[in-house]
Every structure is written in structure tokens, then in C-alpha cells.
Write a protein that holds these residues in place. Structure first.
Motif, PDB file in Angstrom:
ATOM      1  N   LYS A  59       0.835  -1.204   0.000  1.00  0.00           N
ATOM      2  CA  LYS A  59       0.000   0.000   0.000  1.00  0.00           C
ATOM      3  C   LYS A  59       0.869   1.253   0.000  1.00  0.00           C
ATOM      4  O   LYS A  59       0.563   2.239  -0.666  1.00  0.00           O
ATOM      5  CB  LYS A  59      -0.926   0.011   1.209  1.00  0.00           C
ATOM      6  CG  LYS A  59      -1.873   1.215   1.269  1.00  0.00           C
ATOM      7  CD  LYS A  59      -2.804   1.120   2.477  1.00  0.00           C
ATOM      8  CE  LYS A  59      -3.803   2.287   2.496  1.00  0.00           C
ATOM      9  NZ  LYS A  59      -3.148   3.595   2.626  1.00  0.00           N
ATOM     10  N   ASP A  80       0.697   4.329  -2.438  1.00  0.00           N
ATOM     11  CA  ASP A  80       0.464   5.655  -1.861  1.00  0.00           C
ATOM     12  C   ASP A  80       1.527   6.652  -2.311  1.00  0.00           C
ATOM     13  O   ASP A  80       1.213   7.815  -2.615  1.00  0.00           O
ATOM     14  CB  ASP A  80       0.457   5.573  -0.333  1.00  0.00           C
ATOM     15  CG  ASP A  80      -0.843   5.008   0.226  1.00  0.00           C
ATOM     16  OD1 ASP A  80      -1.821   4.900  -0.538  1.00  0.00           O
ATOM     17  OD2 ASP A  80      -0.877   4.668   1.429  1.00  0.00           O
ATOM     18  N   HIS A 140       0.789   7.831  -5.835  1.00  0.00           N
ATOM     19  CA  HIS A 140      -0.261   8.848  -5.877  1.00  0.00           C
ATOM     20  C   HIS A 140       0.225  10.177  -5.292  1.00  0.00           C
ATOM     21  O   HIS A 140      -0.157  11.251  -5.773  1.00  0.00           O
ATOM     22  CB  HIS A 140      -1.494   8.357  -5.128  1.00  0.00           C
ATOM     23  CG  HIS A 140      -2.255   7.280  -5.841  1.00  0.00           C
ATOM     24  ND1 HIS A 140      -2.770   7.453  -7.100  1.00  0.00           N
ATOM     25  CD2 HIS A 140      -2.575   6.011  -5.469  1.00  0.00           C
ATOM     26  CE1 HIS A 140      -3.387   6.346  -7.482  1.00  0.00           C
ATOM     27  NE2 HIS A 140      -3.283   5.453  -6.511  1.00  0.00           N
ATOM     28  N   ALA A 141       1.066  10.089  -4.258  1.00  0.00           N
ATOM     29  CA  ALA A 141       1.599  11.314  -3.652  1.00  0.00           C
ATOM     30  C   ALA A 141       2.439  12.097  -4.651  1.00  0.00           C
ATOM     31  O   ALA A 141       2.342  13.337  -4.738  1.00  0.00           O
ATOM     32  CB  ALA A 141       2.423  10.969  -2.411  1.00  0.00           C
ATOM     33  N   ASP A 178       1.142  15.394  -3.277  1.00  0.00           N
ATOM     34  CA  ASP A 178       0.513  15.314  -1.953  1.00  0.00           C
ATOM     35  C   ASP A 178       1.595  15.024  -0.909  1.00  0.00           C
ATOM     36  O   ASP A 178       1.994  13.875  -0.706  1.00  0.00           O
ATOM     37  CB  ASP A 178      -0.550  14.220  -1.962  1.00  0.00           C
ATOM     38  CG  ASP A 178      -1.393  14.184  -0.696  1.00  0.00           C
ATOM     39  OD1 ASP A 178      -0.888  14.582   0.367  1.00  0.00           O
ATOM     40  OD2 ASP A 178      -2.548  13.733  -0.763  1.00  0.00           O
ATOM     41  N   ASP A 191       1.574  15.156   2.431  1.00  0.00           N
ATOM     42  CA  ASP A 191       1.166  14.354   3.590  1.00  0.00           C
ATOM     43  C   ASP A 191       1.088  12.870   3.245  1.00  0.00           C
ATOM     44  O   ASP A 191       1.470  12.015   4.054  1.00  0.00           O
ATOM     45  CB  ASP A 191      -0.183  14.839   4.124  1.00  0.00           C
ATOM     46  CG  ASP A 191      -0.101  16.211   4.781  1.00  0.00           C
ATOM     47  OD1 ASP A 191       1.014  16.599   5.183  1.00  0.00           O
ATOM     48  OD2 ASP A 191      -1.134  16.880   4.877  1.00  0.00           O
ATOM     49  N   LEU A 192       0.604  12.563   2.059  1.00  0.00           N
ATOM     50  CA  LEU A 192       0.525  11.158   1.646  1.00  0.00           C
ATOM     51  C   LEU A 192       1.915  10.573   1.445  1.00  0.00           C
ATOM     52  O   LEU A 192       2.162   9.402   1.775  1.00  0.00           O
ATOM     53  CB  LEU A 192      -0.299  11.030   0.369  1.00  0.00           C
ATOM     54  CG  LEU A 192      -0.599   9.604  -0.109  1.00  0.00           C
ATOM     55  CD1 LEU A 192      -1.335   8.813   0.968  1.00  0.00           C
ATOM     56  CD2 LEU A 192      -1.400   9.626  -1.407  1.00  0.00           C
ATOM     57  N   SER A 220       3.277   9.776   4.857  1.00  0.00           N
ATOM     58  CA  SER A 220       2.628   8.571   5.360  1.00  0.00           C
ATOM     59  C   SER A 220       3.220   7.313   4.734  1.00  0.00           C
ATOM     60  O   SER A 220       3.449   6.313   5.422  1.00  0.00           O
ATOM     61  CB  SER A 220       1.122   8.638   5.083  1.00  0.00           C
ATOM     62  OG  SER A 220       0.487   7.441   5.467  1.00  0.00           O
ATOM     63  N   ALA A 221       3.485   7.369   3.426  1.00  0.00           N
ATOM     64  CA  ALA A 221       4.065   6.213   2.734  1.00  0.00           C
ATOM     65  C   ALA A 221       5.447   5.885   3.286  1.00  0.00           C
ATOM     66  O   ALA A 221       5.754   4.726   3.589  1.00  0.00           O
ATOM     67  CB  ALA A 221       4.140   6.481   1.237  1.00  0.00           C
ATOM     68  N   THR A 247       5.274   4.368   6.706  1.00  0.00           N
ATOM     69  CA  THR A 247       4.863   2.962   6.630  1.00  0.00           C
ATOM     70  C   THR A 247       6.057   2.054   6.432  1.00  0.00           C
ATOM     71  O   THR A 247       6.110   0.939   6.961  1.00  0.00           O
ATOM     72  CB  THR A 247       3.870   2.760   5.463  1.00  0.00           C
ATOM     73  OG1 THR A 247       2.692   3.520   5.720  1.00  0.00           O
ATOM     74  CG2 THR A 247       3.492   1.292   5.313  1.00  0.00           C
TER      75      THR A 247
END
Length: 460
Positions: free
Chosen positions: A313, A317, A320-321, A326, A328-329, A332-333, A336
Motif C-alpha cells: 500500500k 500511496d 499517488h503522492a 501530496d 502528507d501522503l 505517510s508512505a 509505513t
């Protein structure tokens, strides 16, 4: 001493101290002096011709063969895990170990299947059909089926244990003078995967795993393992006919067919990853062949990696970020994957994103293109240098161990696509695979399939 001369110890191949010590001496004699020269040049400012020195390292490892050479090949694909000159030389290593003769084959087969082993086949080829760093392959026939028998060389367990110890020492030397990349997790990943490759019964389970994951991919073919003729050091499977990639390229100039091969390779590697969290970590040219219709055969399943659904994921992510800018995304990636402080360090975030944008670039643009926009690799080298310089300034970074085979697969496949000069809309191909991605569903599919083929869910 050759393997064939080592008759007395062939039946007992536990990684005993005496055999491991012989391997230490061999590796140390070939590589230790070169590593000491490198350390002396850095620590004591002694002059060193790095190009000549790296060529010497390649020559030493190429003559040594075995697991250390395989580790060196993988390391050469990880940006800045080794100095540039060394990575370039090690990329040229190929597993062309000379095959062992019939006396070895007889002993190995007798040890694994018993004294009457030949009666279990209708025919068995005396000459090796292929040879690599850990074993060699012989053709056979049984009940009208063409088979491939992979025989592991003797004392490989001793060789692995000796070589991973030497590898740890080499990492420690490199870490003394260049702290941009903390290689501790890379070391743990390499050693775990090398030890797994010694277990041919496990590889047979990997093969069955891929047969099930790719059952709907009609342009990807996986051998069938014959479990009654397989042991920890002998793997018997059905034989698949095909050409090596370079032979295929030399005899097929049709660009549409080349694009089809690239498409099939992409599906073969990334459908299992994004649907089951599993990747084939070694796109070495000897690990697959190409059929006349452009479909491919996967042949070797020793280097397989299972990932948590959350890691997969994170890969999507981050895509897409980058695509949507993005921040923040992206944070987050990375978190992770284990980069917990990246949210508080914008300079580290940007350094990681420089490399990520380069790796993801073909997937971010909705157009038909080759895999690299600079076939000479100048932009890639410049990007690696820029990231390395920034990471050194920031005090270094510790890549997650999962990245080892992800990098190996991505860079290895990129090389294949460059050989093919494939022109594909990578954006559409990628979205075709990830469009229905569901982390929870992946987790359920993965656990069910691992259980079905008898593989552990826990990753060592």
C-alpha cells in the motif's frame, strides 16, 4: 581442491567449522587484500586507483562464484550501497560457473534419491544443460514428460555462512568512511534470502505459489515441480522450451513483438506483487526464457520475497503522492516503510522524493515511451549522485530491508526493457494492475495462498 576431489565429505554437508574456515581463507585471500587497500586509502589517505581496484574485485568474485558473487550482483543494483566504480564492475558479473562432471552428478543424485535413482527416470542427461552459482541443471525424461533437474553443488551451506560473514565485514569497512547509507538492514535481508535459496523444497513451494498466482496470465508460464523427485538439494520440474532474451532479440526485430515481451515481463513481476504482495527478486537473464509468440517462461524461484500488505500500500500511496503532489501522503508512505522522522525533516523528505520521482517517472506520464528518457544513463547517475550527496549531508539514512529485492526487481526489469527497446504506455499498464487494489483483500489472498502451498506467513 575441486568439488569432485572432495569425495570423503560429500555425503555430510553440514556447515561445519572446517569447511567454513576453508571458505573464509579462499574469500579472504581473494577479497580481503582489496578491501584493506580500500580502507587504507580512505582512512590513511593513501593513493588508490579505484577503477583498477574495482576491476580486481570483480575478477576475484567472478572467479570465486557461489553465494558471495550472487550477493555482489544484488548489491550492485542498490544505489550507493557500494562506491560507484565497484557497482559498475559488479553489475557485469554473471553466473557462468563451469559445470561439474558426471561423478558429481552420480553422487548428488544417489545421495538425494537413493542408489537406484536412475530407475526413477526414463532418461537422464549426463551433460549439464545450464550452470549457475549454486547449482546446475540436467535434462531428464519420465513418463513422456521432459524434465529439468537442478542439483545443488556440495558444501553450499558452508559457503553461504562463510560468505555472509565476509559480507558483514565488508559492509563494516565501507560504513567507516561513508555514512550516507546504513546497510545493516540490507545485510540482514541478503543473508536471509541467500539461506532460503539453499532449500530446494522451499523453492518448489515458491514455484507452486507462482503457478497459482499467475494461473490467469496466459502469456506467462511456470514449471510444475515434481515433489516425489525433489529434496532440499535436488529440484525436479517440468522443462519449458524457450530462447534466452538476447538470442530472442537477435532473431526478432519486430517492435510489436518486443513490446509484447516487455508487457508480459511487467505482468509476470508486478501482478503477484500488487495482488498478493509477492515479488520475484532476481530478473537475471538466466532466470527466464522467451517463446516464439512473445510469452515468457519463469525458471528460477529461489529468490522470492513476501511483503506485508501495508508495504505494498505504501508503494501505491507514494505513487499517488508524487502524481498529485501530496506531501502528507508521501510522508505517510515513507513512515509505513520505517522512515519515522521524515515528517519533521523536510530536507530528508525532498532527498527521498528526488530518487522516488526518478524511479516512478515512467509510471507518472500517460504516454507511450521507453523505460528511460536517457538511454545512456547520465540522468540516472546524476540523480544518484545528488541523492547521495544530500544524504551524507543529512547524516545518512537506513533503507528498509524490503527495498533490496524491490530495487533488484525494478532495476533488473528496467535493463530488460532497455534491451528490448520497448515502447509502452507504462502509466496505463501500471493502472491496469493497481486499479482494484485493496490492502485488506491482498492480506487475505496472501495468507490463504501461503497456507495452501505450505509456506510460512512470517518473514524471517
Amino acid at each position: 581442491m575441486t568439488y569432485e576431489e572432495d569425495d570423503k565429505s560429500f555425503e555430510d554437508e553440514d556447515p561445519r567449522f572446517s569447511r567454513r574456515w576453508r571458505r573464509y581463507a579462499q574469500v579472504g585471500g581473494e577479497v580481503g587484500m582489496l578491501a584493506a587497500q580500500l580502507a587504507g586509502a580512505r582512512v590513511f589517505k593513501r593513493p588508490l586507483d579505484r577503477q583498477q581496484h574495482s576491476e580486481g574485485l570483480k575478477t576475484a568474485l567472478g572467479g570465486l562464484k557461489g553465494p558471495l558473487m550472487k550477493a555482489a550482483q544484488i548489491l550492485a543494483t542498490i544505489p550507493e550501497a557500494l562506491p560507484r566504480e565497484y557497482a559498475e564492475e559488479l553489475r557485469q558479473l554473471q553466473s557462468h560457473a563451469p559445470p561439474m562432471g558426471w561423478p558429481f552428478v552420480r553422487r548428488r543424485m544417489r545421495t538425494e534419491l537413493g542408489a537406484d535413482w536412475q530407475k526413477r527416470f526414463d532418461s537422464f542427461g549426463k551433460e549439464a544443460a545450464a550452470a549457475a552459482s549454486l547449482g546446475q541443471v540436467h535434462r531428464a525424461e519420465k513418463d513422456g514428460r521432459q524434465l529439468a533437474c537442478k542439483l545443488q553443488y556440495p558444501d553450499m551451506a558452508s559457503a553461504v555462512e562463510a560468505d555472509v560473514a565476509q559480507l558483514k565485514w565488508a559492509f563494516r569497512v565501507y560504513r567507516q568512511y561513508d555514512k550516507a547509507i546504513d546497510t545493516s538492514d540490507i545485510y540482514h535481508e541478503l543473508t536471509a534470502r541467500l539461506r532460503e535459496e539453499l532449500d530446494y523444497e522451499r523453492e518448489a513451494k515458491h514455484m507452486e505459489l507462482y503457478r497459482r498466482m499467475l494461473a490467469e496470465e496466459k502469456t506467462v508460464h511456470v514449471p510444475e515441480p515434481l515433489l516425489d523427485l525433489t529434496t532440499r538439494r535436488l529440484l525436479t520440474m517440468t522443462w519449458l522450451e524457450g530462447q534466452s532474451l538476447m538470442d530472442f532479440i537477435g532473431t526478432h526485430q519486430d517492435q510489436e513483438l518486443r513490446n509484447k515481451v516487455a508487457y508480459n515481463m511487467f505482468r509476470a513481476w508486478y501482478t503477484p506483487f500488487y495482488y498478493y504482495g509477492v515479488i520475484h527478486g532476481d530478473p537475471h537473464l538466466g532466470n527466464y526464457t522467451v517463446r516464439e509468440d512473445g510469452s515468457i517462461n519463469l525458471l528460477d524461484f529461489g529468490c522470492i520475497r513476501v511483503f506485508d500488505a501495508s508495504f505494498v500500500k505504501g508503494v501505491i500511496d507514494l505513487y499517488h503522492a508524487l502524481h498529485d503532489n501530496d506531501r502528507d501522503l508521501a510522508i505517510s508512505a515513507y513512515q509505513t516503510w520505517g522512515f519515522q522522522d521524515v515528517g519533521d525533516r523536510p530536507d530528508l523528505l525532498e532527498a527521498l522524493n528526488i530518487w522516488a520521482r526518478f524511479v516512478y517517472r515512467p509510471l507518472l506520464e500517460d504516454r507511450t515511451q521507453t523505460i528511460l528518457d536517457d538511454p545512456g544513463g547520465a540522468k540516472g547517475a546524476e540523480t544518484v549522485g545528488q541523492v547521495h550527496k544530500e544524504l551524507r549531508r543529512l547524516g545518512g539514512v537506513k533503507p528498509p530491508r524490503e527495498f533490496v529485492l524491490m530495487d533488484r526487481a525494478a532495476i533488473g526489469l528496467g535493463s530488460v526493457f532497455m534491451h528490448l527497446n520497448a515502447e509502452i504506455n507504462w502509466y496505463q499498464l501500471f493502472h491496469e494492475i493497481i486499479q482494484d487494489f485493496d490492502s485488506s483483500a491482498l492480506d487475505r489472498r496472501q495468507k490463504g495462498l501461503l497456507q495452501a502451498v505450505g509456506l510460512p506467513e512470517e518473514i524471517p
